[in-house]
Scaffold this motif. Structure first.
Motif, mmCIF file in Angstrom:
data_model
loop_
_atom_site.group_PDB
_atom_site.id
_atom_site.type_symbol
_atom_site.label_atom_id
_atom_site.label_comp_id
_atom_site.label_asym_id
_atom_site.label_seq_id
_atom_site.Cartn_x
_atom_site.Cartn_y
_atom_site.Cartn_z
ATOM 1 N N ILE A 1 0.843 -1.201 0.000
ATOM 2 C CA ILE A 1 0.000 0.000 0.000
ATOM 3 C C ILE A 1 0.877 1.250 0.000
ATOM 4 N N THR B 1 -8.830 6.302 -2.838
ATOM 5 C CA THR B 1 -9.634 5.093 -2.680
ATOM 6 C C THR B 1 -9.445 4.169 -3.874
ATOM 7 N N ILE C 1 -5.804 2.500 -3.662
ATOM 8 C CA ILE C 1 -5.668 1.394 -2.719
ATOM 9 C C ILE C 1 -6.712 0.306 -2.949
ATOM 10 N N HIS D 1 -5.646 -3.334 -3.257
ATOM 11 C CA HIS D 1 -4.959 -3.942 -2.119
ATOM 12 C C HIS D 1 -5.969 -4.528 -1.151
ATOM 13 N N CYS E 1 -6.676 -5.446 2.650
ATOM 14 C CA CYS E 1 -6.290 -5.210 4.033
ATOM 15 C C CYS E 1 -7.407 -5.784 4.887
ATOM 16 N N TYR F 1 -10.080 0.762 5.389
ATOM 17 C CA TYR F 1 -9.331 1.646 4.504
ATOM 18 C C TYR F 1 -9.399 3.121 4.897
ATOM 19 N N ILE G 1 -6.139 4.613 6.241
ATOM 20 C CA ILE G 1 -5.124 4.604 5.191
ATOM 21 C C ILE G 1 -5.310 5.820 4.289
ATOM 22 N N VAL G 2 -6.548 6.086 3.905
ATOM 23 C CA VAL G 2 -6.837 7.249 3.057
ATOM 24 C C VAL G 2 -6.534 8.531 3.820
#
Length: 175
Positions: free
Chosen positions: A115, A135, A138, A141, A143, A148, A151-152
């Motif tokens: 990522i 968005t 990723i 990927h 997870c 998410y 992460i964003v």
């Protein structure tokens, strides 16, 4: 019964994280195996081995690539970057890594390297991404721990810091 001859090996030369490197591989060796076993770059993870999970993502000549789908011999003469390239020095975190830490954007960490590489590669070309852009980046990927959203949020924060507009100007050296 005839004796099998020794496997044919090829010398593959490329730039890895800014350093010229050479690795000896069989023609069928995947880039993940060459990186991990041939060069000790264990930050590149092997997940599904089918290009679906994204854990093995690296940058090849500035483009995201799945190392589990790439033959090592195809990297001849290329510029490769792995997650190890993101830290400015041993024991220090890069901007994106520090943002992941601040936003708790990782848990088990297995997917994180891939990522990070996808986001780093994207942010180099698109320094002012939208939430929707990230968005999509990723989306390739898997997870299973964090979801998410953090992460964003971390990627948006890192992008702002890289542009010099961060509301959280934490020094990555202290992360």
């Amino acid at each position: 019964m005839p004796k099998l001859s020794a496997a044919i090996r090829h010398s593959v030369a490329f730039t890895l994280n800014g350093v010229p490197r050479t690795v000896e591989v069989e023609p069928r060796t995947l880039l993940t195996d060459a990186l991990r076993h041939g060069l000790g770059m264990t930050g590149t993870h092997v997940g599904c081995e089918h290009g679906v999970c994204g854990a093995c993502t690296v940058a090849i000549d500035g483009a995201m690539a799945r190392a589990c789908l790439t033959l090592a011999v195809a990297a001849e003469g290329c510029d490769l970057r792995t997650v190890e390239s993101l830290a400015p020095a041993p024991g220090r975190l890069g901007v994106l890594q520090a943002a992941f830490k601040r936003h708790h954007a990782l848990q088990c960490g297995f997917c994180t390297a891939g990522i990070l590489m996808s986001l780093d590669t994207y942010l180099r070309r698109h320094p002012n991404p939208s939430r929707e852009d990230l968005t999509l980046v990723i989306g390739g990927h898997l997870c299973r721990c964090t979801g998410y959203a953090p992460i964003v949020a971390a990627a948006l924060d890192a992008a702002a810091e890289l542009r010099g507009t961060s509301e959280h100007p934490e020094d990555a050296a202290h992360a």
